[in-house]
Write an enzyme that holds these catalytic residues in place. Structure first.
Site, PDB file in Angstrom:
ATOM      1  CB  SER A  67     -42.803  59.029  35.664  1.00 36.58           C
ATOM      2  OG  SER A  67     -42.617  59.732  34.431  1.00 36.58           O
ATOM      3  CE1 TYR A  94     -44.460  63.413  35.419  1.00 33.53           C
ATOM      4  CE2 TYR A  94     -45.736  63.465  37.416  1.00 33.53           C
ATOM      5  CZ  TYR A  94     -45.141  62.798  36.321  1.00 33.53           C
ATOM      6  OH  TYR A  94     -45.261  61.252  36.380  1.00 33.53           O
ATOM      7  CE  LYS A 147     -44.939  60.828  39.688  1.00 34.02           C
ATOM      8  NZ  LYS A 147     -46.037  60.173  40.555  1.00 34.02           N
TER       9      LYS A 147
HETATM   10  C1  WQD Z   1     -46.076  60.629  23.480  1.00 30.86           C
HETATM   11  C2  WQD Z   1     -45.774  60.967  22.017  1.00 30.86           C
HETATM   12  C3  WQD Z   1     -45.585  63.442  21.638  1.00 30.86           C
HETATM   13  C4  WQD Z   1     -50.025  64.209  21.912  1.00 30.86           C
HETATM   14  C5  WQD Z   1     -45.733  62.107  29.436  1.00 30.86           C
HETATM   15  C6  WQD Z   1     -45.105  62.377  30.418  1.00 30.86           C
HETATM   16  C7  WQD Z   1     -44.802  61.373  31.374  1.00 30.86           C
HETATM   17  C8  WQD Z   1     -45.667  60.322  31.300  1.00 30.86           C
HETATM   18  C9  WQD Z   1     -46.356  59.892  30.144  1.00 30.86           C
HETATM   19  C10 WQD Z   1     -46.947  60.798  33.926  1.00 30.86           C
HETATM   20  C11 WQD Z   1     -44.748  61.959  22.115  1.00 30.86           C
HETATM   21  C12 WQD Z   1     -46.648  62.930  20.785  1.00 30.86           C
HETATM   22  C13 WQD Z   1     -48.559  63.647  22.200  1.00 30.86           C
HETATM   23  C14 WQD Z   1     -50.356  64.883  20.924  1.00 30.86           C
HETATM   24  C15 WQD Z   1     -48.287  64.105  19.655  1.00 30.86           C
HETATM   25  N1  WQD Z   1     -46.707  60.930  32.232  1.00 30.86           N
HETATM   26  N2  WQD Z   1     -47.935  63.609  20.916  1.00 30.86           N
HETATM   27  N3  WQD Z   1     -49.543  64.726  19.783  1.00 30.86           N
HETATM   28  O1  WQD Z   1     -44.803  63.209  26.560  1.00 30.86           O
HETATM   29  O2  WQD Z   1     -44.005  60.668  26.295  1.00 30.86           O
HETATM   30  O3  WQD Z   1     -44.884  61.308  28.382  1.00 30.86           O
HETATM   31  O4  WQD Z   1     -46.725  61.112  29.465  1.00 30.86           O
HETATM   32  O5  WQD Z   1     -45.830  60.069  34.313  1.00 30.86           O
HETATM   33  O6  WQD Z   1     -44.180  61.805  32.381  1.00 30.86           O
HETATM   34  O7  WQD Z   1     -44.039  63.246  30.096  1.00 30.86           O
HETATM   35  O8  WQD Z   1     -46.375  61.211  26.456  1.00 30.86           O
HETATM   36  O9  WQD Z   1     -48.553  60.715  25.093  1.00 30.86           O
HETATM   37  O10 WQD Z   1     -47.865  63.188  25.772  1.00 30.86           O
HETATM   38  O11 WQD Z   1     -46.671  61.856  23.954  1.00 30.86           O
HETATM   39  O12 WQD Z   1     -47.829  64.018  18.556  1.00 30.86           O
HETATM   40  O13 WQD Z   1     -51.438  65.425  20.837  1.00 30.86           O
HETATM   41  O14 WQD Z   1     -46.915  61.650  21.185  1.00 30.86           O
HETATM   42  O15 WQD Z   1     -44.680  64.489  21.024  1.00 30.86           O
HETATM   43  O16 WQD Z   1     -43.680  61.948  20.960  1.00 30.86           O
HETATM   44  P1  WQD Z   1     -44.701  61.293  26.847  1.00 30.86           P
HETATM   45  P2  WQD Z   1     -47.393  61.812  25.306  1.00 30.86           P
END
Ligand code: WQD
Length: 350
Positions: A124, A148, A152
């Site tokens: 990841s 997590y 990885k």
């Molecule tokens: C994306 C953007 C949030 C939800 C995570 C894990 C990573 C991988 C992918 C496993 C960010 C914003 C999100 C919400 C929001 N997973 N957001 N409101 O955090 O980049 O990555 O998922 O491998 O390891 O860390 O993905 O989709 O959670 O967030 O504003 O309800 O959307 O702040 O900017 P992230 P995400």
């Protein structure tokens, strides 16, 4: 010779199984359904028109895993199985370390016993921690900001040590950026348990009225509109990246990391705007404070995968939103269905 797909009933696993089957590979799926549902495998069979081997086995069950290797001729393993919720990992770290790391150690030990040394590992972009700059390339410093991510990172190091000890291993470490979207059929897709952690499934649940509004985690980042920027990649592009990595591990030895991203970043508010246009649905949202542990901007330099795997992402952000919406609109409750066991006609084992 078959390809063993651990966690093959999951979001990325099921999409990869379809592409493997359509490319003519024989596959065996192993899953414990801890974060997936049997119905996803019925849909994989429906979409591909192909049957495949399946074992309901937890990687911590060594004898069950040995059964799989003893009764099948396995050429390579694509290893998706693992827990992956950042927030959850902060509250139950020991469960994450045991499940993800011990499970991988048992898998590698059984692979070694049966002479199977080709491995594609689901890593990841989280292993980059808080990147010093963007775009991110594979030689950037690695660190983790949560248990997590540390699993990885540790597994990547374990696999490098494995190769140092025995250079007949061949390993691809695939660092995913932000997978979204779904197969164009609308029959498989992302089906998170409970309240979605990730952006797109939350948006699609708002769109179908399951959630009242989206909380935008911060609008005070140094970005185009203040909201967080990420490299969203279509899950089918991601799946196809695994087939390229599989070809590579089968044909060479070594351990290499590859970014699987598009190289383009979009902000949360840009995603909301594109989704509203594509789905013709309004997504009400409320700006709240930043989510702890989030980085402002993350997107890939995907040139290594292009140059060494011959892979690039092809699907754009509108297609990602369209396909995510189609999946959710056609499956209001995801895979929730009365079918409690899979119906595909193959050797089903506990
Ligand atoms: C994306 C953007 C949030 C939800 C995570 C894990 C990573 C991988 C992918 C496993 C960010 C914003 C999100 C919400 C929001 N997973 N957001 N409101 O955090 O980049 O990555 O998922 O491998 O390891 O860390 O993905 O989709 O959670 O967030 O504003 O309800 O959307 O702040 O900017 P992230 P995400």
């Amino acid at each position: 010779m078959a390809i063993l797909v651990t966690g093959g009933a999951g979001y990325i696993g099921s999409h990869t199984c379809i592409e493997l089957l359509l490319a003519g590979y024989e596959i065996i799926v192993l899953d414990n359904f801890s974060n997936s549902k049997p119905e996803s495998l019925n849909r994989v069979k429906e979409i591909s028109g192909k049957d495949f081997g399946f074992y309901e086995v937890d990687l911590l069950n060594r004898s069950g895993l040995e059964d799989v290797f003893a009764n099948n001729t396995i050429e390579a393993v694509i290893h998706f199985a693992g827990l992956k919720a950042v927030g959850e990992s902060l509250s139950i770290p020991l469960h994450y370390y045991h499940n993800n790391i011990t499970g991988t150690l048992i898998l590698c030990d059984v692979m070694k016993k049966y002479g199977v040394k080709n491995l594609v590992f689901s890593s990841s972009a989280t292993v980059y921690g808080i990147p010093e700059r963007v775009p991110i390339s594979e030689d950037f410093p690695l660190s983790a900001t949560n248990p997590y991510g540390r699993t990885k990172l540790m597994i990547e190091e374990i696999l490098r040590d494995l190769y140092i000890a025995d250079d007949s291993w061949s390993v691809a470490l695939l660092r995913y950026f932000n997978p979204i979207g779904a197969h164009e059929s609308g029959r498989i897709g992302e089906d998170p348990n409970g309240i979605p952690n990730n952006l797109m499934p939350f948006i699609t649940q708002v769109a179908v009225g399951k959630r009242r509004e989206l909380q935008v985690f911060g609008c005070d980042y140094p970005t185009v509109d203040g909201s967080g920027v990420r490299d969203y990649i279509h899950v089918v592009d991601l799946a196809l990246g695994h087939l390229k990595a599989l070809e590579r591990v089968i044909s060479s030895n070594g351990v290499d990391a590859f970014n699987l991203g598009t190289g383009t970043g979009y902000s949360v508010l840009e995603i909301v705007t594109v989704f509203e246009k594509i789905a013709n649905v309004r997504i009400p949202y409320k700006i709240v404070k930043q989510r702890p542990g989030d980085v402002a901007v993350s997107y890939a330099d995907p040139s290594k995968a292009k140059n060494e795997l011959g892979w690039t992402a092809k699907r754009g952000i509108e297609e990602m939103c369209r396909d995510s919406w189609r999946w959710q609109e056609k499956n209001l409750n995801g895979y929730e269905t009365s079918i409690s066991r899979i119906e595909i006609n193959i050797n089903y084992k506990e």
